[in-house]
Design a protein around this motif. Structure first.
Motif, mmCIF file in Angstrom:
data_model
loop_
_atom_site.group_PDB
_atom_site.id
_atom_site.type_symbol
_atom_site.label_atom_id
_atom_site.label_comp_id
_atom_site.label_asym_id
_atom_site.label_seq_id
_atom_site.Cartn_x
_atom_site.Cartn_y
_atom_site.Cartn_z
ATOM 1 N N LEU A 16 34.677 -4.485 -42.885
ATOM 2 C CA LEU A 16 35.468 -5.521 -43.532
ATOM 3 C C LEU A 16 35.385 -5.451 -45.055
ATOM 4 N N ALA A 17 34.347 -4.787 -45.571
ATOM 5 C CA ALA A 17 34.133 -4.730 -47.019
ATOM 6 C C ALA A 17 34.893 -3.603 -47.696
ATOM 7 N N GLN A 18 35.602 -2.780 -46.944
ATOM 8 C CA GLN A 18 36.353 -1.689 -47.556
ATOM 9 C C GLN A 18 37.380 -2.260 -48.533
ATOM 10 N N VAL A 19 37.426 -1.677 -49.727
ATOM 11 C CA VAL A 19 38.352 -2.194 -50.735
ATOM 12 C C VAL A 19 39.358 -1.148 -51.202
ATOM 13 N N ALA A 20 39.019 0.111 -51.123
ATOM 14 C CA ALA A 20 39.931 1.151 -51.603
ATOM 15 C C ALA A 20 41.171 1.203 -50.721
ATOM 16 N N PRO A 21 42.362 1.419 -51.298
ATOM 17 C CA PRO A 21 43.579 1.521 -50.485
ATOM 18 C C PRO A 21 43.507 2.710 -49.535
ATOM 19 N N LEU A 22 44.126 2.553 -48.363
ATOM 20 C CA LEU A 22 44.045 3.585 -47.331
ATOM 21 C C LEU A 22 45.200 4.572 -47.368
ATOM 22 N N ASP A 23 46.266 4.267 -48.110
ATOM 23 C CA ASP A 23 47.520 5.016 -48.003
ATOM 24 C C ASP A 23 47.334 6.529 -48.037
ATOM 25 N N ALA A 51 47.153 6.078 -32.292
ATOM 26 C CA ALA A 51 46.022 5.235 -32.700
ATOM 27 C C ALA A 51 44.860 5.482 -31.753
ATOM 28 N N VAL A 52 43.649 5.443 -32.296
ATOM 29 C CA VAL A 52 42.446 5.549 -31.474
ATOM 30 C C VAL A 52 41.536 4.380 -31.784
ATOM 31 N N LEU A 53 40.717 4.017 -30.805
ATOM 32 C CA LEU A 53 39.787 2.902 -30.954
ATOM 33 C C LEU A 53 38.382 3.442 -31.194
ATOM 34 N N VAL A 54 37.860 3.213 -32.394
ATOM 35 C CA VAL A 54 36.475 3.557 -32.726
ATOM 36 C C VAL A 54 35.644 2.328 -32.357
ATOM 37 N N THR A 116 38.685 -6.225 -33.299
ATOM 38 C CA THR A 116 39.031 -5.215 -34.293
ATOM 39 C C THR A 116 38.597 -5.707 -35.665
ATOM 40 N N VAL A 117 38.015 -4.796 -36.461
ATOM 41 C CA VAL A 117 37.416 -5.195 -37.745
ATOM 42 C C VAL A 117 37.901 -4.353 -38.916
ATOM 43 N N GLY A 118 38.906 -3.516 -38.707
ATOM 44 C CA GLY A 118 39.409 -2.724 -39.816
ATOM 45 C C GLY A 118 39.990 -1.401 -39.363
ATOM 46 N N GLY A 128 50.183 17.783 -34.343
ATOM 47 C CA GLY A 128 51.404 17.000 -34.344
ATOM 48 C C GLY A 128 51.254 15.499 -34.316
ATOM 49 N N PHE A 129 50.089 14.985 -34.686
ATOM 50 C CA PHE A 129 49.874 13.542 -34.625
ATOM 51 C C PHE A 129 49.400 13.001 -35.969
ATOM 52 N N ARG A 130 49.873 11.810 -36.301
ATOM 53 C CA ARG A 130 49.362 11.025 -37.419
ATOM 54 C C ARG A 130 48.548 9.904 -36.780
ATOM 55 N N ILE A 131 47.227 10.023 -36.830
ATOM 56 C CA ILE A 131 46.348 9.147 -36.051
ATOM 57 C C ILE A 131 45.772 8.044 -36.919
ATOM 58 N N GLN A 132 45.912 6.815 -36.449
ATOM 59 C CA GLN A 132 45.311 5.675 -37.129
ATOM 60 C C GLN A 132 44.043 5.245 -36.395
ATOM 61 N N PRO A 133 42.863 5.511 -36.951
ATOM 62 C CA PRO A 133 41.634 5.017 -36.326
ATOM 63 C C PRO A 133 41.480 3.516 -36.566
ATOM 64 N N VAL A 134 41.256 2.786 -35.489
ATOM 65 C CA VAL A 134 41.052 1.342 -35.542
ATOM 66 C C VAL A 134 39.582 1.061 -35.246
ATOM 67 N N LEU A 135 38.917 0.367 -36.151
ATOM 68 C CA LEU A 135 37.494 0.064 -36.001
ATOM 69 C C LEU A 135 37.328 -1.224 -35.208
ATOM 70 N N ALA A 136 36.354 -1.235 -34.306
ATOM 71 C CA ALA A 136 36.179 -2.405 -33.447
ATOM 72 C C ALA A 136 34.724 -2.579 -33.042
#
Length: 209
Positions: A16-23, A51-54, A116-118, A128-136
């Motif tokens: 939750l403390a991450q501040v840098a932009p992810l783009d 998307a994957v669930l970490v 989910t926390v970030g 061939g994938f653009r993967i969004q890791p979701v933290l949980a």
């Protein structure tokens, strides 16, 4: 960054403390840094969003991460170690929704136990994938029921092991005519490498380095 204690609560706080932009942060993390010459090539691909669930299990002083071994009959990444996850469908309202849905479908993880926390920076895969890791964070009491069509087995790895850089080896191989560098994180009889190890390395760099 304060000293890690590898609890789920500490993981939540760091996420939750991450501040840098992810783009565009993916360029500076994981094995993307090891393969800078291939970044432009990967960006030109017609990538499918996924998307994957970490998922970090809250278990007192020894948080653990849920990983799967994919079946050998899958068309993509057969037999590899992976986070629960898959393609983002049109009906999914967000990457979080996709990751939770896929975790339910693949391993029977009831989303009522999941917070989910970030997110991490996206991972662009040459496959061939653009993967969004979701933290949980996952609360105890859940039941795992693997889908045999997709998952051969489900196992847990201590967060403390995965976040120890001494366990992050580098390797390389020729793939599609070019040398690709990647991380390898052997754990007991398991061989964690490729996309999954790249995401784990990014998690370390973002939250624990």
């Amino acid at each position: 960054m304060s000293e890690a204690v590898f609890t789920a609560e500490d993981f939540r706080r760091r996420a939750l403390a991450q501040v840098a932009p992810l783009d565009q942060a993916w360029r500076e993390h994981g094995d993307h840094v090891l393969n800078r010459d291939s970044i432009l090539e990967i960006e030109q691909l017609n990538l499918r969003d996924a998307a994957v669930l970490v998922a970090v299990i809250d278990d007192a002083d020894e948080a653990r991460v849920i990983l799967t071994k994919r079946t050998d009959k899958l068309r993509k990444h057969a037999g590899q170690i992976a986070f629960p996850g898959g393609g983002i469908d049109e009906a999914d309202l967000s990457p979080e929704e996709a990751a939770l849905r896929e975790a339910e479908e693949e391993i029977g993880l009831d989303r009522r136990f999941v917070e989910t926390v970030g997110r991490l920076p996206q991972y662009l895969a040459g496959t061939g994938f653009r993967i969004q890791p979701v933290l949980a964070v996952v609360q105890p009491g859940f039941v795992i029921t693997p889908n045999p069509d997709e998952v051969e087995s489900v196992f847990e790895v201590p967060l403390s092991f995965l976040m120890n850089p001494d366990n992050h080896r580098q390797d390389s191989r020729v793939w599609q005519g070019a040398v690709r560098h990647f991380y390898v994180m052997p754990y007991r009889e398991r061989h964690i490498w490729g996309i999954t190890a790249g995401i784990i390395r990014t998690l370390y760099e973002r939250l624990y380095a």
